[in-house]
Write a protein that holds these residues in place. Structure first.
Motif, PDB file in Angstrom:
ATOM      1  N   ALA A  87       0.831  -1.206   0.000  1.00 36.96           N
ATOM      2  CA  ALA A  87       0.000   0.000   0.000  1.00 36.96           C
ATOM      3  C   ALA A  87       0.863   1.252   0.000  1.00 36.96           C
ATOM      4  CB  ALA A  87      -0.926  -0.007   1.205  1.00 36.96           C
ATOM      5  N   ALA A  88       1.940   1.243   0.776  1.00 33.22           N
ATOM      6  CA  ALA A  88       2.820   2.405   0.823  1.00 33.22           C
ATOM      7  C   ALA A  88       3.468   2.657  -0.533  1.00 33.22           C
ATOM      8  CB  ALA A  88       3.878   2.223   1.904  1.00 33.22           C
ATOM      9  N   GLN A  89       3.860   1.597  -1.218  1.00 30.31           N
ATOM     10  CA  GLN A  89       4.435   1.752  -2.556  1.00 30.31           C
ATOM     11  C   GLN A  89       3.414   2.365  -3.512  1.00 30.31           C
ATOM     12  OE1 GLN A  89       7.474   1.368  -3.510  1.00 30.31           O
ATOM     13  NE2 GLN A  89       8.448   0.059  -1.967  1.00 30.31           N
ATOM     14  N   ALA A  90       2.175   1.922  -3.420  1.00 31.74           N
ATOM     15  CA  ALA A  90       1.131   2.484  -4.284  1.00 31.74           C
ATOM     16  C   ALA A  90       0.902   3.957  -3.968  1.00 31.74           C
ATOM     17  CB  ALA A  90      -0.168   1.684  -4.116  1.00 31.74           C
ATOM     18  N   ILE A  91       0.876   4.296  -2.695  1.00 31.07           N
ATOM     19  CA  ILE A  91       0.717   5.698  -2.294  1.00 31.07           C
ATOM     20  C   ILE A  91       1.909   6.522  -2.778  1.00 31.07           C
ATOM     21  CG2 ILE A  91       0.669   7.250  -0.292  1.00 31.07           C
ATOM     22  CD1 ILE A  91      -0.907   4.949   1.153  1.00 31.07           C
ATOM     23  N   GLY A  92       3.100   5.943  -2.682  1.00 29.48           N
ATOM     24  CA  GLY A  92       4.287   6.643  -3.165  1.00 29.48           C
ATOM     25  C   GLY A  92       4.184   6.989  -4.638  1.00 29.48           C
ATOM     26  N   GLN A  93       3.636   6.087  -5.452  1.00 35.91           N
ATOM     27  CA  GLN A  93       3.450   6.375  -6.874  1.00 35.91           C
ATOM     28  C   GLN A  93       2.444   7.501  -7.073  1.00 35.91           C
ATOM     29  OE1 GLN A  93       2.470   2.705  -8.887  1.00 35.91           O
ATOM     30  NE2 GLN A  93       4.163   1.613  -7.908  1.00 35.91           N
ATOM     31  N   MET A  94       1.371   7.510  -6.257  1.00 33.86           N
ATOM     32  CA  MET A  94       0.367   8.578  -6.354  1.00 33.86           C
ATOM     33  C   MET A  94       0.984   9.919  -5.984  1.00 33.86           C
ATOM     34  SD  MET A  94      -2.821   6.542  -4.557  1.00 33.86           S
ATOM     35  CE  MET A  94      -3.267   4.872  -5.055  1.00 33.86           C
ATOM     36  N   TRP A  95       1.798   9.954  -4.929  1.00 30.02           N
ATOM     37  CA  TRP A  95       2.421  11.209  -4.512  1.00 30.02           C
ATOM     38  C   TRP A  95       3.450  11.674  -5.536  1.00 30.02           C
ATOM     39  CZ3 TRP A  95       3.440  10.471   1.467  1.00 30.02           C
ATOM     40  CH2 TRP A  95       2.213  10.532   2.139  1.00 30.02           C
ATOM     41  N   THR A  96       4.171  10.741  -6.120  1.00 33.14           N
ATOM     42  CA  THR A  96       5.166  11.116  -7.126  1.00 33.14           C
ATOM     43  C   THR A  96       4.495  11.811  -8.309  1.00 33.14           C
ATOM     44  OG1 THR A  96       6.660   9.326  -6.442  1.00 33.14           O
ATOM     45  CG2 THR A  96       6.942  10.204  -8.676  1.00 33.14           C
ATOM     46  N   ARG A  97       3.277  11.398  -8.631  1.00 30.75           N
ATOM     47  CA  ARG A  97       2.576  12.012  -9.771  1.00 30.75           C
ATOM     48  C   ARG A  97       2.201  13.465  -9.501  1.00 30.75           C
ATOM     49  NH1 ARG A  97      -0.623   6.987  -9.593  1.00 30.75           N
ATOM     50  NH2 ARG A  97       0.420   5.464 -10.941  1.00 30.75           N
ATOM     51  N   ILE A  98       2.126  13.898  -8.242  1.00 28.89           N
ATOM     52  CA  ILE A  98       1.833  15.312  -7.963  1.00 28.89           C
ATOM     53  C   ILE A  98       3.111  16.083  -7.639  1.00 28.89           C
ATOM     54  CG2 ILE A  98      -0.514  14.776  -7.157  1.00 28.89           C
ATOM     55  CD1 ILE A  98       0.570  15.389  -4.253  1.00 28.89           C
ATOM     56  N   GLY A  99       4.266  15.448  -7.821  1.00 23.64           N
ATOM     57  CA  GLY A  99       5.530  16.141  -7.615  1.00 23.64           C
ATOM     58  C   GLY A  99       6.238  15.815  -6.319  1.00 23.64           C
ATOM     59  N   VAL A 100       5.635  14.990  -5.483  1.00 25.17           N
ATOM     60  CA  VAL A 100       6.271  14.594  -4.229  1.00 25.17           C
ATOM     61  C   VAL A 100       6.914  13.229  -4.470  1.00 25.17           C
ATOM     62  CG1 VAL A 100       5.955  14.107  -1.773  1.00 25.17           C
ATOM     63  CG2 VAL A 100       4.616  15.909  -2.868  1.00 25.17           C
ATOM     64  N   GLN A 101       8.174  13.265  -4.839  1.00 21.89           N
ATOM     65  CA  GLN A 101       8.889  12.038  -5.198  1.00 21.89           C
ATOM     66  C   GLN A 101       9.100  11.208  -3.933  1.00 21.89           C
ATOM     67  OE1 GLN A 101      12.385  12.842  -7.460  1.00 21.89           O
ATOM     68  NE2 GLN A 101      13.020  10.702  -7.588  1.00 21.89           N
ATOM     69  N   THR A 102       8.574   9.988  -3.931  1.00 18.81           N
ATOM     70  CA  THR A 102       8.449   9.212  -2.691  1.00 18.81           C
ATOM     71  C   THR A 102       9.204   7.897  -2.763  1.00 18.81           C
ATOM     72  OG1 THR A 102       6.253  10.181  -2.362  1.00 18.81           O
ATOM     73  CG2 THR A 102       6.803   8.243  -1.047  1.00 18.81           C
ATOM     74  N   GLN A 103       9.935   7.618  -1.698  1.00 18.15           N
ATOM     75  CA  GLN A 103      10.536   6.311  -1.495  1.00 18.15           C
ATOM     76  C   GLN A 103       9.871   5.658  -0.292  1.00 18.15           C
ATOM     77  OE1 GLN A 103      14.731   7.302  -1.055  1.00 18.15           O
ATOM     78  NE2 GLN A 103      15.120   6.581  -3.140  1.00 18.15           N
ATOM     79  N   VAL A 104       9.909   4.341  -0.246  1.00 16.65           N
ATOM     80  CA  VAL A 104       9.333   3.584   0.873  1.00 16.65           C
ATOM     81  C   VAL A 104      10.424   2.720   1.472  1.00 16.65           C
ATOM     82  CG1 VAL A 104       7.637   1.836   1.551  1.00 16.65           C
ATOM     83  CG2 VAL A 104       7.033   3.586  -0.140  1.00 16.65           C
ATOM     84  N   GLU A 105      10.508   2.737   2.798  1.00 16.35           N
ATOM     85  CA  GLU A 105      11.481   1.904   3.501  1.00 16.35           C
ATOM     86  C   GLU A 105      10.761   1.091   4.563  1.00 16.35           C
ATOM     87  OE1 GLU A 105      15.538   2.313   6.225  1.00 16.35           O
ATOM     88  OE2 GLU A 105      14.926   3.966   4.904  1.00 16.35           O
ATOM     89  N   ALA A 106      10.925  -0.228   4.508  1.00 20.74           N
ATOM     90  CA  ALA A 106      10.320  -1.127   5.500  1.00 20.74           C
ATOM     91  C   ALA A 106      11.363  -1.482   6.553  1.00 20.74           C
ATOM     92  CB  ALA A 106       9.802  -2.387   4.824  1.00 20.74           C
ATOM     93  N   VAL A 107      10.949  -1.388   7.837  1.00 18.26           N
ATOM     94  CA  VAL A 107      11.863  -1.560   8.970  1.00 18.26           C
ATOM     95  C   VAL A 107      11.281  -2.616   9.900  1.00 18.26           C
ATOM     96  CG1 VAL A 107      12.997  -0.374  10.902  1.00 18.26           C
ATOM     97  CG2 VAL A 107      12.489   0.883   8.790  1.00 18.26           C
ATOM     98  N   PRO A 108      12.095  -3.557  10.438  1.00 21.81           N
ATOM     99  CA  PRO A 108      11.583  -4.509  11.427  1.00 21.81           C
ATOM    100  C   PRO A 108      10.873  -3.787  12.569  1.00 21.81           C
ATOM    101  CG  PRO A 108      13.783  -5.127  10.752  1.00 21.81           C
ATOM    102  CD  PRO A 108      13.517  -3.780  10.129  1.00 21.81           C
ATOM    103  N   PHE A 109       9.782  -4.388  13.050  1.00 25.61           N
ATOM    104  CA  PHE A 109       8.868  -3.652  13.916  1.00 25.61           C
ATOM    105  C   PHE A 109       9.516  -3.120  15.189  1.00 25.61           C
ATOM    106  CE2 PHE A 109       5.671  -3.344  17.290  1.00 25.61           C
ATOM    107  CZ  PHE A 109       4.862  -2.370  16.731  1.00 25.61           C
ATOM    108  N   ALA A 110      10.370  -3.896  15.831  1.00 29.56           N
ATOM    109  CA  ALA A 110      10.939  -3.437  17.107  1.00 29.56           C
ATOM    110  C   ALA A 110      11.682  -2.119  16.926  1.00 29.56           C
ATOM    111  CB  ALA A 110      11.866  -4.502  17.680  1.00 29.56           C
ATOM    112  N   ALA A 111      12.508  -2.021  15.886  1.00 24.98           N
ATOM    113  CA  ALA A 111      13.228  -0.774  15.618  1.00 24.98           C
ATOM    114  C   ALA A 111      12.271   0.297  15.116  1.00 24.98           C
ATOM    115  CB  ALA A 111      14.334  -1.018  14.601  1.00 24.98           C
TER     116      ALA A 111
END
Length: 519
Positions: free
Chosen positions: A374-398
């Protein structure tokens, strides 16, 4: 990896008859601790609520029923009297009393290094009066009509086991003494937990003599474990796997509309936002997420219907607030934000970002199988309005610790509401204050003194109609400010092998007592 064996219980497990019934569950996320007060989240609750009980029980339909409390009533505007269940014993054999409840209320908001605890549940309580061994009174700082609902998630712990104990003492098993349906045998960090039935539990006898909770963060691995017979029951199967499991007579899928909203928390506290730069990678001189227009732009650039349909495969419902539409606390005047990328671009330009900027969205790698997608899909939507987006997944404890410290620009979380909007207001939206026990899960750094004051007035109003009206007003205020960016409401799913049924619930943690042997 850390493995703890609770000696006396291990001997009991070894002595079990060969035909004893054992349930093996594969769950999506490991708990951050055995300590039931350390983190108010699904992964910890799946373990906690099998070992410990609460005063007030949240039913599968998400209503409040007697737990360790048999009855409760206000005896004054600021005093609740609770009658406790008799003949309840801790797993060390000692009797459960009102003094244990008093200790729990004192301990819950004072657990060191918590990444989001239960201070909000006991926030109204100013004094605990132990009347006798089975009667306790909560004195509050004003009327507290929702106290039972708010405390329904607070596990009660033993004073004798817990006084002076650290979170690590719970992890080792030394302090993990509960009154719940099961008792701890062995806890292996990030691998599995072994439990054995508490034969002295006051509730209905569970079907399972013992249980193993395996931590399998990969959704495909959970399904594979079910298909191979390694586990009997899994939580949160991938939407990709549901059609196969539903059509195979060897398995069953159990579902119920859930209370959990998935949302984004935009960091509004930092003067200079972490993980936000211009398109050349240079830090911006000011944090764009502090501008309401930028937050609105990011919100309306998201096609929630598309997320629910394509990413979630119709296992979620778009939402524009944190209360689900079937709840009486839902505000019908707060709609799902309309998808409008053109207006989003205009709002960015008005805020001074006509070319947009770069941003990173952080998600937990182990909470839900769909979060990263879902975050990757949102990142693509934001990139289309000029907000270039990357997604980083982190283990939950950290992830949980860093998000609690507001180290991310945007983070993704879930929040399961109860029967009223106020608990989320206190924990997600009210200004963080350790003294006032507010904002324990405020991962956006949002602060609105007017909303704080309205929340206080609403939650101390005895008239149901007036209180509900103020809470609906507070929902509208928080959403107009875009304190969070709501996405969608989850449907809860479990899948089991033939011979095992599961009573699906509106809450998304897993209780062993909800699993039954098919007769």
């Amino acid at each position: 990896m850390k493995t703890i064996l609770h000696g006396a219980v291990a001997l009991m497990l070894a002595a079990m008859p060969a035909l004893a019934q054992r349930l093996t569950i594969g769950v999506s996320a490991a708990p951050t601790s055995v300590d039931p007060h350390f983190h108010n989240g699904t992964s910890t609750q799946t373990l906690s609520y099998n070992l410990f009980d609460t005063l007030f029980l949240l039913t599968p339909e998400v209503s409040v029923a007697p737990g360790l409390a048999l009855s409760w009533r206000p005896i004054a505007e600021t005093v609740w009297e609770i009658k406790l269940r008799p003949n309840v014993r801790w797993t060390d054999g000692r009797p459960f009393t009102a003094d244990d409840v008093a200790f729990t209320v004192q301990r819950a908001p004072n657990v060191p290094n918590t990444t989001g605890g239960y201070g909000g549940a006991v926030r109204p309580i100013t004094r605990v009066e132990v009347v006798d061994a089975l009667t306790i009174r909560f004195h509050t700082n004003g009327p507290a009509p929702n106290l039972a609902v708010d405390m329904s998630g607070l596990a009660i712990v033993s004073r004798r086991a817990g006084e002076g104990a650290t979170t690590e003492d719970y992890n080792t098993g030394r302090a993990a003494i509960g009154t719940g349906a099961y008792r701890l045998v062995r806890y292996s960090t990030n691998e599995q937990t072994e439990l054995v039935r508490n034969e002295d539990w006051w509730g209905p006898r569970p079907d399972w003599d013992s249980a193993i909770i395996k931590y399998l963060p990969n959704a495909a691995a959970r399904t594979a474990a079910l298909l191979s017979g390694t586990v009997d029951l899994i939580d949160t199967p991938s939407p990709n796997d549901l059609p196969r499991l539903q059509s195979d007579p060897r398995f069953a899928v159990h579902s119920r509309q859930g209370m959990r909203l998935i949302y984004l928390a935009p960091n509004q506290a930092a003067e200079v936002a972490p993980f936000v730069t211009d398109h050349e990678g240079r830090p911006l001189p000011r944090n764009p997420l502090r501008d309401q227009r930028v937050r609105q732009a990011l919100s309306i650039a998201i096609n929630r219907a598309g997320l629910a349909d394509r990413v979630m495969q119709n296992t979620a419902t778009p939402n524009g607030q944190w209360m689900p539409s079937f709840s009486p606390a839902y505000n019908p005047d707060v709609p799902v934000p309309a998808f409008d990328p053109e207006r989003a671009r205009r709002l960015l330009a008005e805020a001074g970002y006509p070319q947009g900027f770069r941003i990173t969205v952080h998600v937990s790698a182990t909470s839900r199988p769909t979060d990263s997608i879902a975050a990757q899909a949102i990142g693509q939507m934001w990139t289309r309005i000029g907000v270039q987006t990357q997604v980083e997944a982190v283990p939950f404890a950290a992830y949980a610790a860093r998000a609690a410290n507001l180290e991310y620009a945007v983070s993704m979380f879930g929040w399961a509401s109860q029967t009223h909007a106020g608990y989320a207001l206190v924990n997600l939206f009210n200004t963080y204050s350790r003294e006032r026990l507010t904002g324990a899960f405020n991962r956006s750094g949002y602060s609105n003194p007017a909303l704080d004051a309205l929340t206080d007035r609403a939650l101390t109003t005895l008239d149901d109609g007036q209180r509900d009206g103020m809470l609906r007003q507070a929902v509208a205020m928080a959403m107009e400010d875009v304190g969070i960016i709501p996405l969608y409401q989850m449907t809860n799913f479990w899948a089991s092998r033939r011979g095992v049924t599961y009573g699906a619930t509106g809450y998304d943690y897993t209780r062993i007592t909800q699993a039954r042997i098919s007769r």
